[in-house]
Design a protein around this motif. Structure first.
Motif, short mmCIF file in Angstrom:
data_model
loop_
_atom_site.label_atom_id
_atom_site.label_comp_id
_atom_site.label_asym_id
_atom_site.label_seq_id
_atom_site.Cartn_x
_atom_site.Cartn_y
_atom_site.Cartn_z
N TYR A 92 -41.77 11.82 -0.05
CA TYR A 92 -40.47 11.63 -0.68
C TYR A 92 -39.77 12.95 -1.06
O TYR A 92 -38.56 13.09 -0.82
CB TYR A 92 -40.58 10.74 -1.92
N ARG A 95 -37.42 14.73 1.39
CA ARG A 95 -36.13 14.12 1.73
C ARG A 95 -35.00 14.59 0.82
O ARG A 95 -33.82 14.35 1.10
CB ARG A 95 -36.24 12.59 1.65
N LEU A 96 -35.35 15.24 -0.28
CA LEU A 96 -34.34 15.58 -1.27
C LEU A 96 -33.29 16.57 -0.79
O LEU A 96 -32.10 16.38 -1.07
CB LEU A 96 -35.01 16.11 -2.54
N GLU A 98 -31.77 17.13 2.02
CA GLU A 98 -30.72 16.52 2.82
C GLU A 98 -29.81 15.64 1.97
O GLU A 98 -28.59 15.58 2.17
CB GLU A 98 -31.33 15.69 3.95
N GLU A 99 -30.41 14.95 0.97
CA GLU A 99 -29.64 14.01 0.16
C GLU A 99 -28.93 14.67 -1.01
O GLU A 99 -27.84 14.23 -1.40
CB GLU A 99 -30.58 12.91 -0.37
N THR A 100 -29.54 15.69 -1.59
CA THR A 100 -29.00 16.29 -2.82
C THR A 100 -28.67 17.76 -2.70
O THR A 100 -28.01 18.32 -3.58
CB THR A 100 -30.01 16.14 -3.97
N SER A 391 -34.37 4.87 -2.97
CA SER A 391 -32.93 4.80 -3.22
C SER A 391 -32.63 4.96 -4.71
O SER A 391 -31.67 5.67 -5.09
CB SER A 391 -32.36 3.49 -2.70
N LEU A 394 -33.28 8.70 -5.64
CA LEU A 394 -32.20 9.57 -5.18
C LEU A 394 -30.94 9.36 -6.01
O LEU A 394 -30.22 10.32 -6.32
CB LEU A 394 -31.91 9.31 -3.70
N GLN A 395 -30.68 8.13 -6.41
CA GLN A 395 -29.51 7.85 -7.23
C GLN A 395 -29.59 8.58 -8.57
O GLN A 395 -28.57 9.05 -9.11
CB GLN A 395 -29.38 6.34 -7.46
N THR A 398 -27.96 12.00 -8.63
CA THR A 398 -26.52 12.19 -8.50
C THR A 398 -25.91 12.66 -9.82
O THR A 398 -24.73 13.01 -9.86
CB THR A 398 -25.82 10.90 -8.05
N LYS A 402 -22.26 14.44 -8.05
CA LYS A 402 -22.72 14.33 -6.68
C LYS A 402 -22.54 15.67 -5.97
O LYS A 402 -21.67 16.46 -6.34
CB LYS A 402 -21.96 13.23 -5.95
#
Length: 408
Positions: A92, A95-96, A98-100, A391, A394-395, A398, A402
């Motif tokens: 996990y 993956r951060l 790319e998302e954050t 999900s 990751l939320q 934000t 964001k």
């Protein structure tokens, strides 16, 4: 020539100098007062998470100065009844970015603190050591701060960033006892075992009456801590004496699998400290003085959000100052009340939930008896295999904004 609005910040720990950098950039004249004579090599480590890093990332060049180790994996293990079991091993954290835009990153706390101070000073922030705030007087225009050494200074407003044992909080709201959580941690910094080098991993090991967390803080060292339910131990951050350290290194944890035994046996210094929080405050300010970070909402470490929530506080306080006082002019008490109240409305509920969640997490991790431990292990597996976990996780990151949407 217009005189800049002076702001006194109490505390040169993790939060104070960062706040000062942002205030300086917004046109204020901040000065940071710190009670110790010089930063010392105390404390172990912390995990700077994406919600905190996105705030630090707004400081030009800071990311390049950060010394730490980003994580790739979470590994949850159990040592129970003679069995060593891997409960969960997931990617996990990888993956951060790319998302954050950021990774969860382990840092050595004293080095992180020194870096923050050096960056603040490079931005022209004045930091004065050996000055412990002891009293506050305020009127309709200013705040007068007195220090234990007799020095006095005045400013338009004051921000207390002076931690768990905040004198600013004491001056505002009177004496209150810190709340011992019933848990201690014993930990150290050790050479990273060879078995840990394949992947940069945050490791959790659960046992009967104990929980260990370990993560890398650079490319050669790993920080670790074992949490137990014990009689209260003061939060001094001093190393155990040599005999106690020797006994701990030869104790049962020295034989644990998953590289834990090697970490315990090879630690340079071992420290032990109690874990504390404080009762929730319903307001964080009085007049021209406001609290931030651990001074407002100290937390036990089990969610790793202490410093990160302080950075969220900083973002919102600076954002609201810029929104309501864009010229950085001398604010009236009424204007400060509007700013501080809006800041509290945004922050108290979120931080209170996390303080409560951290205490709950500590209690969940450290249970006794084989039946309770096996139930805990199943609960750990259920959390990390829940299809909604990633999900929701990751939320969470934000906050406070964001990626790419900062208002300051």
């Amino acid at each position: 020539m217009k005189t800049k609005t002076r702001v006194i910040i109490a505390g040169a720990g993790i939060a104070g100098p960062v706040l000062a950098i942002f205030l300086k950039a917004k046109g204020y004249d901040p000065i940071v007062y710190e009670k110790v004579e010089a930063l010392a090599d105390v404390g172990l480590s912390l995990c700077v998470q994406p919600n905190g890093l996105c705030v630090l990332g707004l400081i030009p060049g800071f990311r390049n100065k950060l010394v730490g180790e980003p994580f790739e994996r979470f590994k949850q293990c159990s040592v129970l009844g003679g069995e060593a079991t891997v409960l969960v091993d997931v990617d996990y954290p990888s993956r951060l970015p790319e998302e954050t835009g950021y990774s969860m990153t382990g840092v050595r706390r004293p080095l992180f603190n020194r870096t923050i101070v050096e960056v603040a000073e490079s931005h022209g922030v004045e930091i004065v050591f050996g000055h412990q705030l002891v009293s506050i007087k305020q009127d309709d225009a200013n705040v007068e701060v007195t220090f234990t050494n007799g020095a006095v200074d005045r400013a338009s407003f004051v921000v207390g960033c002076d931690g768990l044992h905040s004198n600013t909080r004491l001056c505002l709201f009177g004496h209150e006892s810190v709340s011992y959580t019933g848990l201690t941690q014993t930990g150290g910094i050790s050479p990273t075992p060879e078995s840990h080098k394949a992947h940069r991993t945050m490791l959790n090991v659960y046992s009967d009456g104990a929980h260990l967390i370990a993560f890398p803080i650079n490319d050669k060292q790993t920080s670790w801590a074992i949490t137990r339910r014990e009689a209260e131990a003061r939060e001094t951050w001093r190393s155990m004496d040599e005999e106690q350290q020797k006994s701990f290194k030869e104790g049962p944890w020295s034989q644990w699998p998953f590289g834990v035994g090697e970490l315990v046996r090879t630690a340079d210094q071992i420290v032990k400290y109690g874990l504390y929080d404080r009762p929730e405050l319903h307001v964080w300010h009085k007049g021209r003085v406001v609290l931030l970070g651990d001074a407002a909402h100290p937390t036990s470490p089990h969610l790793g959000q202490g410093a990160n929530q302080a950075f969220e506080d900083i973002y919102h306080l600076v954002r609201l100052l810029a929104k309501h006082n864009p010229s950085a002019a001398q604010p009236s008490t009424e204007l400060l009340s509007t700013i501080f109240s809006e800041y509290e409305e945004l922050r108290i509920a979120r931080t209170s939930e996390l303080v409560e969640g951290a205490r709950k997490q500590g209690n969940v991790r450290v249970v006794q008896g084989e039946e309770a431990c096996r139930a805990r292990n199943e609960a750990v597996k259920a959390v990390y295999t829940d299809e909604n976990f990633v999900s929701n996780w990751l939320q969470f990151f934000t906050h406070p904004f964001k990626m790419g949407e900062s208002e300051i």
